[in-house]
Every structure is written in structure tokens, then in C-alpha cells.
Design a protein around this motif. Structure first.
Motif, PDB file in Angstrom:
ATOM      1  N   ASP A 226       0.349  -1.092  -0.039  1.00 35.40           N
ATOM      2  CA  ASP A 226      -0.216  -0.431  -0.011  1.00 35.40           C
ATOM      3  C   ASP A 226       0.652   1.328  -0.152  1.00 35.40           C
ATOM      4  O   ASP A 226       0.493   2.337  -0.891  1.00 35.40           O
ATOM      5  N   ARG A 227       1.912   1.006   1.423  1.00 38.93           N
ATOM      6  CA  ARG A 227       2.608   2.504   1.024  1.00 38.93           C
ATOM      7  C   ARG A 227       3.284   2.442  -0.986  1.00 38.93           C
ATOM      8  O   ARG A 227       3.798   4.011  -1.446  1.00 38.93           O
ATOM      9  N   PHE A 228       3.784   1.266  -1.124  1.00 38.02           N
ATOM     10  CA  PHE A 228       4.158   1.344  -2.358  1.00 38.02           C
ATOM     11  C   PHE A 228       3.522   2.095  -3.108  1.00 38.02           C
ATOM     12  O   PHE A 228       3.810   2.703  -4.424  1.00 38.02           O
ATOM     13  N   ALA A 229       2.304   2.000  -3.247  1.00 35.38           N
ATOM     14  CA  ALA A 229       1.269   2.164  -4.404  1.00 35.38           C
ATOM     15  C   ALA A 229       0.698   3.623  -4.375  1.00 35.38           C
ATOM     16  O   ALA A 229       0.699   4.310  -4.853  1.00 35.38           O
ATOM     17  N   SER A 230       0.733   4.277  -3.424  1.00 35.45           N
ATOM     18  CA  SER A 230       1.016   5.572  -3.202  1.00 35.45           C
ATOM     19  C   SER A 230       1.945   6.628  -3.222  1.00 35.45           C
ATOM     20  O   SER A 230       1.663   7.601  -2.341  1.00 35.45           O
ATOM     21  N   GLY A 231       2.884   5.564  -4.052  1.00 33.70           N
ATOM     22  CA  GLY A 231       3.828   6.305  -4.323  1.00 33.70           C
ATOM     23  C   GLY A 231       5.097   6.407  -2.929  1.00 33.70           C
ATOM     24  O   GLY A 231       6.489   7.406  -2.937  1.00 33.70           O
ATOM     25  N   GLN A 232       5.128   5.932  -1.679  1.00 36.40           N
ATOM     26  CA  GLN A 232       6.000   6.093  -0.513  1.00 36.40           C
ATOM     27  C   GLN A 232       6.841   4.601  -1.090  1.00 36.40           C
ATOM     28  O   GLN A 232       7.053   4.347  -1.855  1.00 36.40           O
ATOM     29  N   PRO A 233       7.892   5.022  -0.395  1.00 41.08           N
ATOM     30  CA  PRO A 233       9.118   3.949  -0.537  1.00 41.08           C
ATOM     31  C   PRO A 233       8.066   2.508   0.036  1.00 41.08           C
ATOM     32  O   PRO A 233       7.551   2.868   1.024  1.00 41.08           O
ATOM     33  N   ALA A 234       9.067   0.789  -0.712  1.00 46.47           N
ATOM     34  CA  ALA A 234       8.386   0.180  -0.035  1.00 46.47           C
ATOM     35  C   ALA A 234       8.793  -0.312   1.494  1.00 46.47           C
ATOM     36  O   ALA A 234       9.785  -0.937   0.510  1.00 46.47           O
ATOM     37  N   ALA A 235       8.752   0.143   2.082  1.00 45.88           N
ATOM     38  CA  ALA A 235       9.404  -0.332   3.211  1.00 45.88           C
ATOM     39  C   ALA A 235       8.737  -0.515   4.774  1.00 45.88           C
ATOM     40  O   ALA A 235       7.633  -0.345   4.083  1.00 45.88           O
ATOM     41  N   LEU A 236       9.560  -0.413   5.124  1.00 41.16           N
ATOM     42  CA  LEU A 236       8.418  -0.983   7.425  1.00 41.16           C
ATOM     43  C   LEU A 236       8.560   0.488   7.085  1.00 41.16           C
ATOM     44  O   LEU A 236       9.779   0.666   7.713  1.00 41.16           O
ATOM     45  N   SER A 237       7.591   0.379   8.532  1.00 39.00           N
ATOM     46  CA  SER A 237       8.007   1.631   9.306  1.00 39.00           C
ATOM     47  C   SER A 237       8.293   1.712  10.045  1.00 39.00           C
ATOM     48  O   SER A 237       8.919   0.566  10.819  1.00 39.00           O
ATOM     49  N   ASP A 238       8.495   2.707  11.319  1.00 36.44           N
ATOM     50  CA  ASP A 238       9.511   2.584  12.068  1.00 36.44           C
ATOM     51  C   ASP A 238       9.324   1.558  13.438  1.00 36.44           C
ATOM     52  O   ASP A 238       9.826   0.887  13.933  1.00 36.44           O
ATOM     53  N   GLU A 239       7.560   1.737  13.447  1.00 44.46           N
ATOM     54  CA  GLU A 239       7.708   1.049  14.477  1.00 44.46           C
ATOM     55  C   GLU A 239       6.860  -0.490  14.492  1.00 44.46           C
ATOM     56  O   GLU A 239       7.511  -1.333  14.766  1.00 44.46           O
ATOM     57  N   GLU A 240       7.291  -0.911  12.568  1.00 50.59           N
ATOM     58  CA  GLU A 240       7.269  -2.078  12.365  1.00 50.59           C
ATOM     59  C   GLU A 240       8.474  -2.423  12.509  1.00 50.59           C
ATOM     60  O   GLU A 240       8.308  -3.761  13.232  1.00 50.59           O
ATOM     61  N   ASN A 241       9.628  -2.361  12.394  1.00 48.16           N
ATOM     62  CA  ASN A 241      10.494  -2.343  12.352  1.00 48.16           C
ATOM     63  C   ASN A 241      11.098  -2.183  13.382  1.00 48.16           C
ATOM     64  O   ASN A 241      12.123  -3.578  14.287  1.00 48.16           O
ATOM     65  N   ASP A 242      11.286  -1.832  14.891  1.00 50.22           N
ATOM     66  CA  ASP A 242      11.130  -2.296  16.521  1.00 50.22           C
ATOM     67  C   ASP A 242      10.740  -3.315  16.553  1.00 50.22           C
ATOM     68  O   ASP A 242      11.271  -4.057  17.197  1.00 50.22           O
ATOM     69  N   LYS A 243       9.020  -3.383  16.197  1.00 45.75           N
ATOM     70  CA  LYS A 243       8.968  -4.618  17.106  1.00 45.75           C
ATOM     71  C   LYS A 243       9.642  -6.005  16.060  1.00 45.75           C
ATOM     72  O   LYS A 243       9.616  -6.697  16.912  1.00 45.75           O
ATOM     73  N   LEU A 244       9.905  -5.957  15.015  1.00 46.00           N
ATOM     74  CA  LEU A 244      10.916  -6.980  14.378  1.00 46.00           C
ATOM     75  C   LEU A 244      11.915  -7.378  15.028  1.00 46.00           C
ATOM     76  O   LEU A 244      12.437  -8.304  15.329  1.00 46.00           O
ATOM     77  N   PHE A 245      12.298  -6.259  15.603  1.00 41.22           N
ATOM     78  CA  PHE A 245      13.967  -6.242  16.012  1.00 41.22           C
ATOM     79  C   PHE A 245      14.087  -6.897  17.142  1.00 41.22           C
ATOM     80  O   PHE A 245      14.869  -7.817  17.483  1.00 41.22           O
ATOM     81  N   LYS A 246      12.768  -6.543  18.334  1.00 37.52           N
ATOM     82  CA  LYS A 246      12.744  -7.133  19.034  1.00 37.52           C
ATOM     83  C   LYS A 246      12.030  -8.651  19.288  1.00 37.52           C
ATOM     84  O   LYS A 246      12.896  -9.473  20.155  1.00 37.52           O
ATOM     85  N   GLN A 247      11.655  -9.057  18.026  1.00 35.78           N
ATOM     86  CA  GLN A 247      11.259 -10.323  17.776  1.00 35.78           C
ATOM     87  C   GLN A 247      12.280 -10.752  17.725  1.00 35.78           C
ATOM     88  O   GLN A 247      12.545 -12.098  18.031  1.00 35.78           O
ATOM     89  N   CYS A 248      12.930 -10.345  16.852  1.00 37.26           N
ATOM     90  CA  CYS A 248      14.550 -11.012  16.890  1.00 37.26           C
ATOM     91  C   CYS A 248      15.174 -11.167  17.441  1.00 37.26           C
ATOM     92  O   CYS A 248      16.319 -12.226  17.762  1.00 37.26           O
TER      93      CYS A 248
END
Length: 180
Positions: free
Chosen positions: A32-54
Motif C-alpha cells: 500500500d505504501r509503494f502504491a501510494s508513491g512512498q518507499p516500499a519499506a517498513l515503518s519504524d514501529e514495524e521495524n522496532d517490533k520485528l527487531f525485538k522479536q529477532c
């Protein structure tokens, strides 16, 4: 015939579950971010959650040497990890950023290892890397930025463009020519 050891097969299965349960549910957000012209990337919140899980799952610093807190896995084990990551469009690699870490491993003196490498490997800091230059792009062979020793300091003269993650980095690794 080559066979993967049981420990590395178990790691691959863990990564497979992580991709299915944690990354694939984020695909819609990324697309959805990519389709709206934003980078195809994770948000800071998504990354923070994933890094904690890692960290909780032991999926942190997989190719980092043990002396700086990593698992020091061989390349053959990482093949299975990266194959599993390839099943999702979510742009994610297990932290910390391996090329930056290996650049520090190859070049940092003991003081720099303590100040930059160790906190980076532990996930306490983040890095950027300045390689690309006007006219050379990302090709280090075409780099014009120079570093010249001046007493105990280095004087850097040149230009860098497209510096990855600079806005959120705690430090930047700058590549420069010292001996043309």
C-alpha cells in the motif's frame, strides 16, 4: 550430495515461521505504501517490533563473530535463512546490517570497535554508509573522496550522495581513498 546439519535446518524452520507469522502479514502495508508513491519499506514501529522479536528468537547477529556477541553462522546456514526471506516482498534482513558490520570488522581499530562495532552488533545503535558519489555512483573504484592523515587526525575531502539511513543513524561509515 551435500546435506545441511540438523541445527541449521532448525534455524531455517524458525526463519520460515518468522516469515510466515511476522513478515507476510506486513506485505499489505508495504505494498500500500509503494502504491501510494512512498518507499516500499517498513515503518519504524514495524521495524522496532520485528527487531525485538529477532532478539527474543535468537535471530540477531547471525553472521557476526562470537567475540562481538554474534552467532558466527557459516555462509551455508545463511543460504537457507535468505531463501526463506525470499518468500515475502517485505524488505527485511536480520539485523544488524551485515555489510556495514563487516566493514567495521575489517577496518575498525580497537577504540572504534569498542565505540561503534560492539554497540552496533548488540543493536544499541544504527549506522549509515557513505559510498556513492557524483559521477561514480556506488562503484568504489570510481571514488574521488580522499582521506589524508594530518597528525593523529584524518581530513576528508569529497562529496557523497544517497547515504543510506543517514536520517536515523547514530554514526556513518564514510568510504574514502587513502592511497590512489
Amino acid at each position: 550430495m551435500f546435506e545441511i546439519g540438523e541445527e541449521h535446518q532448525m534455524l531455517r524452520e524458525l526463519v520460515k515461521k518468522f516469515v510466515r507469522n511476522e513478515l507476510m502479514p506486513l506485505e499489505k502495508n508495504v505494498l500500500d505504501r509503494f502504491a501510494s508513491g512512498q518507499p516500499a519499506a517498513l515503518s519504524d514501529e514495524e521495524n522496532d517490533k520485528l527487531f525485538k522479536q529477532c532478539k527474543e528468537l535468537g535471530l540477531w547477529a547471525l553472521d557476526v563473530p562470537e567475540e562481538v556477541g554474534g552467532a558466527n553462522l557459516p555462509a551455508v546456514a545463511l543460504v537457507g535463512v535468505n531463501e526463506e526471506l525470499g518468500y515475502t516482498c517485505v524488505p527485511f534482513t536480520f539485523p544488524p546490517d551485515s555489510p556495514n558490520l563487516h566493514m567495521l570488522l575489517a577496518t575498525a581499530n580497537p577504540e572504534q570497535r569498542k565505540k561503534y562495532l560492539e554497540p552496533y552488533a548488540a543493536g544499541l545503535t544504527s549506522s549509515a554508509i557513505a559510498i556513492s558519489e557524483p559521477g561514480a555512483g556506488g562503484d568504489p573504484a570510481g571514488m574521488k573522496t580522499k582521506a589524508v592523515k594530518d597528525g593523529s587526525d584524518w581530513v576528508i575531502n569529497g562529496r557523497k550522495i544517497w547515504i543510506s539511513r543517514i536520517a536515523k543513524a547514530d554514526f556513518t561509515i564514510a568510504m574514502a581513498v587513502t592511497d590512489p
